[in-house]
Design a protein around this motif. Sequence first.
Motif, mmCIF file in Angstrom:
data_model
loop_
_atom_site.group_PDB
_atom_site.id
_atom_site.type_symbol
_atom_site.label_atom_id
_atom_site.label_comp_id
_atom_site.label_asym_id
_atom_site.label_seq_id
_atom_site.Cartn_x
_atom_site.Cartn_y
_atom_site.Cartn_z
ATOM 1 N N LEU A 52 0.684 -1.306 0.277
ATOM 2 C CA LEU A 52 0.267 -0.189 -0.334
ATOM 3 C C LEU A 52 0.765 1.081 0.623
ATOM 4 O O LEU A 52 0.441 2.662 -0.220
ATOM 5 C CB LEU A 52 -0.654 0.219 1.771
ATOM 6 N N GLU A 53 2.467 1.312 1.096
ATOM 7 C CA GLU A 53 2.596 2.629 0.687
ATOM 8 C C GLU A 53 3.190 2.308 -0.579
ATOM 9 O O GLU A 53 3.756 3.586 -0.865
ATOM 10 C CB GLU A 53 3.987 2.123 2.361
ATOM 11 N N ARG A 54 4.141 1.170 -1.318
ATOM 12 C CA ARG A 54 4.352 1.735 -2.350
ATOM 13 C C ARG A 54 3.031 2.088 -3.277
ATOM 14 O O ARG A 54 3.733 3.219 -4.429
ATOM 15 C CB ARG A 54 5.058 0.350 -3.212
ATOM 16 N N ASP A 55 2.127 1.779 -3.524
ATOM 17 C CA ASP A 55 0.870 1.559 -4.302
ATOM 18 C C ASP A 55 0.807 3.230 -4.325
ATOM 19 O O ASP A 55 0.157 3.882 -5.192
ATOM 20 C CB ASP A 55 0.574 0.696 -5.042
ATOM 21 N N TYR A 56 0.284 3.375 -3.282
ATOM 22 C CA TYR A 56 -0.332 4.647 -3.354
ATOM 23 C C TYR A 56 -0.189 5.841 -2.309
ATOM 24 O O TYR A 56 -0.241 7.071 -2.496
ATOM 25 C CB TYR A 56 -1.830 4.332 -2.194
ATOM 26 N N SER A 57 1.823 5.801 -1.680
ATOM 27 C CA SER A 57 2.326 6.587 -1.713
ATOM 28 C C SER A 57 1.930 7.041 -0.081
ATOM 29 O O SER A 57 1.830 8.373 0.141
ATOM 30 C CB SER A 57 2.040 8.514 -2.400
ATOM 31 N N VAL A 58 1.712 5.799 0.365
ATOM 32 C CA VAL A 58 1.005 6.957 1.913
ATOM 33 C C VAL A 58 2.326 6.243 2.904
ATOM 34 O O VAL A 58 3.131 4.777 1.948
ATOM 35 C CB VAL A 58 -0.122 6.053 2.218
ATOM 36 N N THR A 59 1.917 6.656 4.588
ATOM 37 C CA THR A 59 2.670 5.720 5.213
ATOM 38 C C THR A 59 1.380 4.824 6.083
ATOM 39 O O THR A 59 0.782 5.743 6.078
ATOM 40 C CB THR A 59 3.275 6.426 6.592
ATOM 41 N N VAL A 60 1.418 3.801 6.204
ATOM 42 C CA VAL A 60 0.816 2.938 6.424
ATOM 43 C C VAL A 60 1.913 2.405 8.311
ATOM 44 O O VAL A 60 2.333 1.941 8.437
ATOM 45 C CB VAL A 60 0.612 2.039 6.175
ATOM 46 N N THR A 61 0.586 2.510 9.206
ATOM 47 C CA THR A 61 1.415 1.982 10.474
ATOM 48 C C THR A 61 0.011 0.607 10.923
ATOM 49 O O THR A 61 -1.370 0.676 10.884
ATOM 50 C CB THR A 61 1.200 3.091 11.407
ATOM 51 N N VAL A 62 0.736 -0.333 11.285
ATOM 52 C CA VAL A 62 -0.104 -1.398 11.806
ATOM 53 C C VAL A 62 0.062 -0.789 13.544
ATOM 54 O O VAL A 62 1.180 -1.986 13.956
ATOM 55 C CB VAL A 62 0.534 -3.163 11.442
ATOM 56 N N LYS A 63 -1.506 -0.688 14.266
ATOM 57 C CA LYS A 63 -1.531 -0.800 15.629
ATOM 58 C C LYS A 63 -1.635 -1.498 16.363
ATOM 59 O O LYS A 63 -1.392 -2.210 17.720
ATOM 60 C CB LYS A 63 -2.084 0.431 15.678
ATOM 61 N N ASN A 64 -2.337 -3.147 15.525
ATOM 62 C CA ASN A 64 -2.493 -4.400 16.739
ATOM 63 C C ASN A 64 -1.560 -5.701 15.429
ATOM 64 O O ASN A 64 -1.919 -6.106 14.998
ATOM 65 C CB ASN A 64 -4.627 -4.525 16.271
ATOM 66 N N GLY A 65 -0.779 -5.897 16.942
ATOM 67 C CA GLY A 65 0.131 -7.003 16.681
ATOM 68 C C GLY A 65 -0.896 -8.647 16.245
ATOM 69 O O GLY A 65 -0.338 -8.986 15.465
#
Length: 108
Positions: A52-65
Amino acid sequence: GSVVMRKGQHAVISKHDGHLTITDDATNNNVAWTQHELVLDGKSIYAIAHELERDYSVTVTVKNGQLATLHFYGRFDTRLQSLTDVLNALKTTGKLNYNLTGRKVTLY
C-alpha cells in the motif's frame, strides 16, 4: 506423494481439505505491481502495508499485533480502485479497521 514444481509455479494448499493447487501465475503476481495490480495472495498485513505504501504513496502503521497472524486475499487494479476502496475491502473481512488521515494509514 510428492510434487516437483517448475520455475515460476505457485503452490497453494487448502486449509480446509489439504488439496494442493499448482498454477503458473507466480511470476505474474511478482510483477503485478508494474501493471498497476495489487495482488493479495495470502499476504500478511505487513506485506500488504508495504505494498500500500508503494502503490499509493502513503505511510502505513499496523497498531494491532494480532493482525500479524492474518492473511488476506484479493486483487485490485490500482488505476481504477482507490486506497479507500482497498482499505474498505480489507475492513469488510471483519478482521481489521483503519484510520486514514491525509497520507497516513493506521491499521488496527
